[in-house]
Design an enzyme around this catalytic site. Structure first.
Site, mmCIF file in Angstrom:
data_model
loop_
_atom_site.group_PDB
_atom_site.id
_atom_site.type_symbol
_atom_site.label_atom_id
_atom_site.label_comp_id
_atom_site.label_asym_id
_atom_site.label_seq_id
_atom_site.Cartn_x
_atom_site.Cartn_y
_atom_site.Cartn_z
ATOM 1 N N LYS A 14 7.060 7.252 5.861
ATOM 2 C CA LYS A 14 7.320 6.836 4.475
ATOM 3 C C LYS A 14 6.724 7.832 3.480
ATOM 4 O O LYS A 14 7.399 8.250 2.536
ATOM 5 C CB LYS A 14 6.732 5.430 4.215
ATOM 6 C CG LYS A 14 7.292 4.359 5.141
ATOM 7 C CD LYS A 14 6.773 2.958 4.785
ATOM 8 C CE LYS A 14 5.284 2.777 4.991
ATOM 9 N NZ LYS A 14 4.854 2.816 6.404
ATOM 10 N N ARG A 89 4.089 -5.658 1.421
ATOM 11 C CA ARG A 89 3.681 -5.851 2.815
ATOM 12 C C ARG A 89 3.820 -7.310 3.255
ATOM 13 O O ARG A 89 3.657 -7.600 4.435
ATOM 14 C CB ARG A 89 2.206 -5.516 2.978
ATOM 15 C CG ARG A 89 1.776 -4.077 3.221
ATOM 16 C CD ARG A 89 2.253 -3.438 4.473
ATOM 17 N NE ARG A 89 1.301 -2.595 5.154
ATOM 18 C CZ ARG A 89 1.032 -1.327 4.874
ATOM 19 N NH1 ARG A 89 1.597 -0.710 3.857
ATOM 20 N NH2 ARG A 89 0.181 -0.642 5.606
ATOM 21 N N ARG A 128 -1.685 12.339 13.464
ATOM 22 C CA ARG A 128 -2.047 12.415 12.040
ATOM 23 C C ARG A 128 -3.552 12.255 11.869
ATOM 24 O O ARG A 128 -4.155 12.862 10.987
ATOM 25 C CB ARG A 128 -1.294 11.321 11.268
ATOM 26 C CG ARG A 128 -1.614 11.281 9.782
ATOM 27 C CD ARG A 128 -0.735 10.300 9.039
ATOM 28 N NE ARG A 128 -1.114 8.911 9.251
ATOM 29 C CZ ARG A 128 -0.456 7.855 8.759
ATOM 30 N NH1 ARG A 128 0.633 8.047 8.021
ATOM 31 N NH2 ARG A 128 -0.867 6.628 8.977
ATOM 32 N N ARG A 134 -8.564 9.593 8.322
ATOM 33 C CA ARG A 134 -8.558 8.139 8.122
ATOM 34 C C ARG A 134 -9.144 7.446 9.340
ATOM 35 O O ARG A 134 -8.624 7.617 10.439
ATOM 36 C CB ARG A 134 -7.117 7.651 7.890
ATOM 37 C CG ARG A 134 -6.559 8.025 6.542
ATOM 38 C CD ARG A 134 -5.097 7.637 6.396
ATOM 39 N NE ARG A 134 -4.811 6.245 6.735
ATOM 40 C CZ ARG A 134 -3.624 5.679 6.554
ATOM 41 N NH1 ARG A 134 -2.620 6.376 6.051
ATOM 42 N NH2 ARG A 134 -3.442 4.417 6.868
ATOM 43 N N ARG A 146 -2.659 -2.752 13.389
ATOM 44 C CA ARG A 146 -1.826 -2.537 12.195
ATOM 45 C C ARG A 146 -0.354 -2.797 12.509
ATOM 46 O O ARG A 146 0.372 -3.365 11.676
ATOM 47 C CB ARG A 146 -2.021 -1.110 11.669
ATOM 48 C CG ARG A 146 -3.389 -0.903 11.022
ATOM 49 C CD ARG A 146 -3.774 0.566 10.929
ATOM 50 N NE ARG A 146 -2.885 1.328 10.084
ATOM 51 C CZ ARG A 146 -2.816 2.670 10.101
ATOM 52 N NH1 ARG A 146 -3.563 3.365 10.930
ATOM 53 N NH2 ARG A 146 -1.995 3.286 9.293
HETATM 54 O O1 C5P Z 1 0.343 2.000 3.634
HETATM 55 P P1 C5P Z 1 -0.807 2.501 4.453
HETATM 56 O O2 C5P Z 1 -0.508 2.520 5.919
HETATM 57 O O3 C5P Z 1 -1.363 3.781 3.947
HETATM 58 O O4 C5P Z 1 -1.955 1.405 4.257
HETATM 59 C C1 C5P Z 1 -3.209 1.563 4.883
HETATM 60 C C2 C5P Z 1 -3.907 0.225 4.897
HETATM 61 O O5 C5P Z 1 -4.073 -0.270 3.560
HETATM 62 C C3 C5P Z 1 -3.177 -0.891 5.614
HETATM 63 O O6 C5P Z 1 -3.361 -0.835 7.030
HETATM 64 C C4 C5P Z 1 -3.823 -2.111 5.000
HETATM 65 O O7 C5P Z 1 -5.117 -2.325 5.525
HETATM 66 C C5 C5P Z 1 -3.967 -1.675 3.547
HETATM 67 N N1 C5P Z 1 -2.817 -2.092 2.742
HETATM 68 C C6 C5P Z 1 -2.676 -3.424 2.406
HETATM 69 N N2 C5P Z 1 -1.622 -3.858 1.647
HETATM 70 C C7 C5P Z 1 -0.693 -2.982 1.223
HETATM 71 C C8 C5P Z 1 -0.810 -1.615 1.544
HETATM 72 C C9 C5P Z 1 -1.883 -1.200 2.326
HETATM 73 O O8 C5P Z 1 -3.508 -4.247 2.804
HETATM 74 N N3 C5P Z 1 0.338 -3.436 0.478
HETATM 75 MG MG MG Z 2 1.601 6.243 4.027
#
Ligand code: C5P
Ligand code: MG
Length: 193
Positions: A14, A89, A128, A134, A146
């Site tokens: 994404k 989400r 990654r 991270r 996740r």
């Molecule tokens: O989108 P990304 O994978 O970078 O998000 C990293 C973390 O941020 C997720 O695993 C979650 O813990 C948190 N997150 C969330 N709600 C969202 C976006 C991200 O809780 N809408």
């Molecule tokens: Mg991302």
């Protein structure tokens, strides 16, 4: 306006594709994950609140995430449109987004899902992790957590927009350019919202 939701599991590409779409379509990219990491990096109260959820691979509570997203959208009153990456989400976040955009006289144009199988995304995220720094990318059990959270909480967002005739799915396996071309095909077929 064109308001896109770039959808798919963690590691589906994404962020990579959003950066290219911003250049082609002049949209504002909002990655809620990047926003949280910025807050954590600056040890803000919001960052401190979000950190433990993110490090555990869990979702930050809806009201926190929705509030942060709203502030970011409102900071770009002159935007031609947005690419939402990593948001919504949950179905509650999708409903809040629809309400926010309706207040602005616009709506979600499309949700485009990048379809990538689980083993491929685990391998991509571990790779990654070597450069992203991270903590949630460097522990396979957190990565699998996740993905499980994605299946349980996030995947229903696809059906939510499919019921509105707005959900599209593309093959997320291929070169960055191939996947970008698939995204552009969908976007170029949309009517402005
Ligand atoms: O989108 P990304 O994978 O970078 O998000 C990293 C973390 O941020 C997720 O695993 C979650 O813990 C948190 N997150 C969330 N709600 C969202 C976006 C991200 O809780 N809408
Ligand atoms: Mg991302």
């Amino acid at each position: 306006m064109i308001n896109l939701i770039l959808f798919g599991p963690p590691g589906s590409g994404k962020g990579t594709q959003a950066a290219r779409l911003v250049k082609r379509y002049g949209l504002v990219h909002i990655s809620t994950g990047d926003l949280f990491r910025h807050e954590i990096g600056h040890s803000t109260p919001l960052g401190q609140q979000a950190k433990r959820y993110i490090e555990a691979g869990e979702l930050v509570p809806d009201e926190v995430t929705i509030g942060m997203l709203r502030n970011k959208v409102e900071a770009h009153a002159d935007a031609q449109g947005f690419i939402f990456d990593g948001f919504p989400r949950t179905v509650a976040q999708a409903q809040a987004l629809d309400q926010l955009l309706a207040e602005k006289g616009t709506q979600v144009s499309a949700l485009i899902a990048l379809d990538v199988d689980e083993e491929e995304i685990v391998q991509r995220i571990l790779k990654r992790g070597h450069t992203s720094g991270r903590p949630d990318d460097n522990d396979e059990s957190i990565i699998r957590k996740r993905i499980a959270v994605y299946r349980r909480e996030t995947e229903p967002v696809y059906a939510y927009y499919a019921a509105k005739g707005k959900a599209y799915k593309i093959d997320g396996i291929g070169t960055i350019e191939e996947i970008f071309a698939r995204l552009c095909n969908v976007i170029d077929s949309l009517q402005p919202a």
